[in-house]
Each structure stands twice: as structure tokens, then as C-alpha cells.
Design a protein around this motif. Structure first.
Motif: not given
Length: 361
Positions: A308-311, A342-348, A356-361
């Protein structure tokens, strides 16, 4: 003080006797006892019952009384208790605290109060570390002394209280700066210096809270030592559940955050989110801005795990504001770096229609 210590833990009895002692001192006109009495009542007893912010002015009052009557041992003791509670407990602004504690250290040194002097230097080093200032707080008194060399000397001299203080400081600093491996290492090291049944200051109570957060962090890694770290976290929850019965003001936000991390570990999403929100709300209402920032950051980390990247970005932003208010510039930078990633992932998320991109998981 004995009543509120292990194994008695009679908070109500200790608090009642503290009020009796204070009233007796006033009735007898024994103002010269103020520094010694306030060091006990507001340093060891009332911290279990009354808001930590309420005792700060009493310690400063006791310092003035002790300085006026020549009781510099307990005058500086009250300054240390003020600094300890303001820094670890209340999250007072670090820039102001750094200036004050450095002044207190010089005062204690000039008055030949060597044991209190070193406690101020250790606390001053913590403020510098959290602000991201690469200075050696020991240097004004000895160019050859560092925190590590002083700790080694304390271990050699079996100065257990100073060993505990340094371990507490190093663990707290490493934890907030995001170096959980270093924090865990200091946690292990601190087990050589148990607190026993003596009175506890605020930093020791907060340290139990930090231990629990370290425990749940490593338990989520699901390594061979998962059970050990889970027990560390659960022991902290058990302690906070006892403490919160005496003071919701001081301990509720900490208990909520530990419970949130426990539910995170056990994948109970509904309860985890409820406890994260409750911790943020409690810390804000009780004016613990540093722990409000911590709760916001932990919430953001949880939401990242749930993609939940935006949150998560919103909560990281809130954490950054809290840390800035605290004056913890190194934490502001660390959270800012996380937000930049995180910012570009929210845009993505928007660009991919919710994929969503799973970069942070």
C-alpha cells in the motif's frame, strides 16, 4: 522508591508514600531536603503514575534549591533526572536539549560531581548522534576518550550503572537511526548488566519498549532464532500491560505499538492496523512527538509490506514532520531517503492502473 521496585511493584503504595513525604517536608519547613526528596519522588516513583512532563519542572526546582543550599550532589542528580526524562521520555527538542545538557555537564565537572558529569556527557552524545552531528562529546574533557573507550573502562571497573546507561544510549541511538543489527548487538551486550531490583529511571522503562520492537523486527525475519526474538517482544508487551494500568498517559502508546508489531508478525492485519492508529493517536495526544514519529514510521513500514505504497508515503511524511519537530535531523534524512525511493513506485501504481512494484516487499 523500594515499594515501586521489583519484586514489590506497589505503585499505588509508593505514590501514596511519596505524597506523604512531600507534605511532611513542607509541614516541617525542611526546604534543604527538596533535592534529595524530589530525586526519589519524581525520579523513581511518580514516573510510574503521573505524566512524565509533570515532573520536569520539579527537578529544575530541586536543582535551584540544592544549588542555593550547597547540596550539589543532589542538585546535579536532579539535573540528570530532568535530562533523562526530557530526552528519552518526553521527546523534548534535541537542539535545546543538546545545549542544556552540555551546560549541565560543565556545571557538574566544575562542582567535582564526576559521576553525574559523565552521565551528562553520555546523554549529550546521544543528542549529537540523533541530530547527525559528528562530534565527540567526551573531547572537551579528554581528547583521548571516546564513548567506546569509556565503556571499556566502565566494564573493567565494574561500574554497572554506567555500563547500563551507555548500552541504553547506544541501543536507542542505533534503533532510531535504523541500524537494527547494531541495536540487537547492544541488546545482547546489555544482558551482562542486569538492572536487578533497584529503582528504574525513565530511560530503563523506554529501553524495555525498544527491546520489544527489536524483538519483533528480528522475529519477522523467520530465522532460527525467531522464537528467542518473539519472546523478547512478548516479554516487553507483558511489562507494558502491567505498567499501563498505573499510567495510560506514559505507556499506552508504547503498548499499542508493541501489539501492532505482534499482530504484524502474526499476519493479523485488522488488529495490526487498529493498534498502529491507536499508537499514533495516543502519542500525539500525550505529546510524545518522538514516539509519534516512530509509530508513523512503523505504520509506513507495515503498509509497504502490504504493497500500500500511497498510504505508506503519507505515514512516512508524517514521521518526517515529527522527527523534524524533535530536531532529529539524521532521522529526517533517513526517512526522506526512503520517501525518495518510494515516490516513483507510488507514481507507478497510477501508471499501471493499480499494479504495484514489489521492490519493498
Amino acid at each position: 522508591a523500594w515499594l515501586v521496585s521489583e519484586p514489590t511493584c506497589d505503585i499505588e503504595g509508593g505514590h501514596r508514600m511519596g505524597r506523604v513525604a512531600t507534605e511532611m517536608m513542607k509541614q516541617l519547613g525542611a526546604a534543604e531536603m527538596t533535592p534529595r526528596l524530589y530525586a526519589t519522588v519524581y525520579g523513581f516513583i511518580n514516573i510510574w503514575k503521573e505524566p512524565w512532563q509533570a515532573g520536569l519542572g520539579k527537578h529544575l526546582e530541586a536543582y535551584e534549591s540544592g544549588a542555593a543550599t550547597g547540596d550539589m550532589e543532589y542538585a546535579t542528580t536532579n539535573l540528570y533526572q530532568y535530562s533523562n526524562t526530557a530526552l528519552y521520555g518526553c521527546g523534548e527538542n534535541l537542539e535545546t536539549m543538546a545545549q542544556n545538557i552540555q551546560s549541565y555537564a560543565r556545571r557538574a565537572f566544575q562542582c567535582n560531581q564526576r559521576s553525574n558529569w559523565m552521565t551528562f556527557v553520555i546523554l549529550h552524545q546521544l543528542t549529537l548522534d540523533l541530530m547527525g552531528i559528528e562530534e565527540n562529546a567526551f573531547a572537551p574533557y579528554s581528547n583521548a576518550t571516546t564513548e567506546d573507550s569509556y565503556f571499556a573502562r566502565c566494564v573493567e571497573d565494574n561500574a554497572l550503572s554506567l555500563c547500563r546507561l551507555i548500552c541504553c544510549k547506544k541501543k536507542y541511538g542505533a534503533f532510531f537511526q535504523g541500524d537494527l543489527d547494531a541495536a540487537a548487538k547492544v541488546y545482547e551486550q546489555s544482558q551482562d548488566f542486569p538492572i536487578g531490583s533497584t529503582g528504574r529511571l525513565v530511560n530503563i522503562l523506554v529501553s524495555t519498549f525498544i527491546d520489544g520492537l527489536i524483538g519483533f523486527f528480528f522475529a519477522r525475519k523467520h530465522r532460527d532464532d525467531e522464537a528467542k526474538w518473539t519472546n523478547v517482544g512478548q516479554d516487553a508487551i507483558e511489562s507494558l500491560r502491567k505498567w499501563v494500568r498505573s499510567s495510560e498517559w506514559n505507556f499506552s502508546n508504547k503498548l499499542y505499538l508493541l501489539e501492532a508489531e505482534f499482530y504484524f508478525l502474526n499476519e493479523d492485519d485488522e488488529r495490526a492496523m487498529a493498534c498502529y492508529n491507536a499508537s499514533i493517536k495516543s502519542a500525539r495526544e500525550h505529546r510524545f512527538v518522538h514516539e509519534e514519529g516512530l509509530a508513523e514510521e512503523k505504520t509506513a513500514t507495515y503498509l509497504l509490506h502490504k504493497s500500500k505504497h500511497d498510504e505508506a508515503m503519507e505515514h512516512f511524511g508524517n514521521a518526517k514532520k515529527c522527527y523534524k519537530s524533535w530536531g532529529a535531523h539524521t532521522l529526517v534524512q533517513r526517512v526522506g531517503n526512503a520517501m525518495a525511493i518510494l515516490s516513483p513506485l507510488c507514481a507507478q501504481v497510477d501508471a499501471n492502473n493499480g499494479v504495484t512494484n514489489s521492490f519493498f516487499e
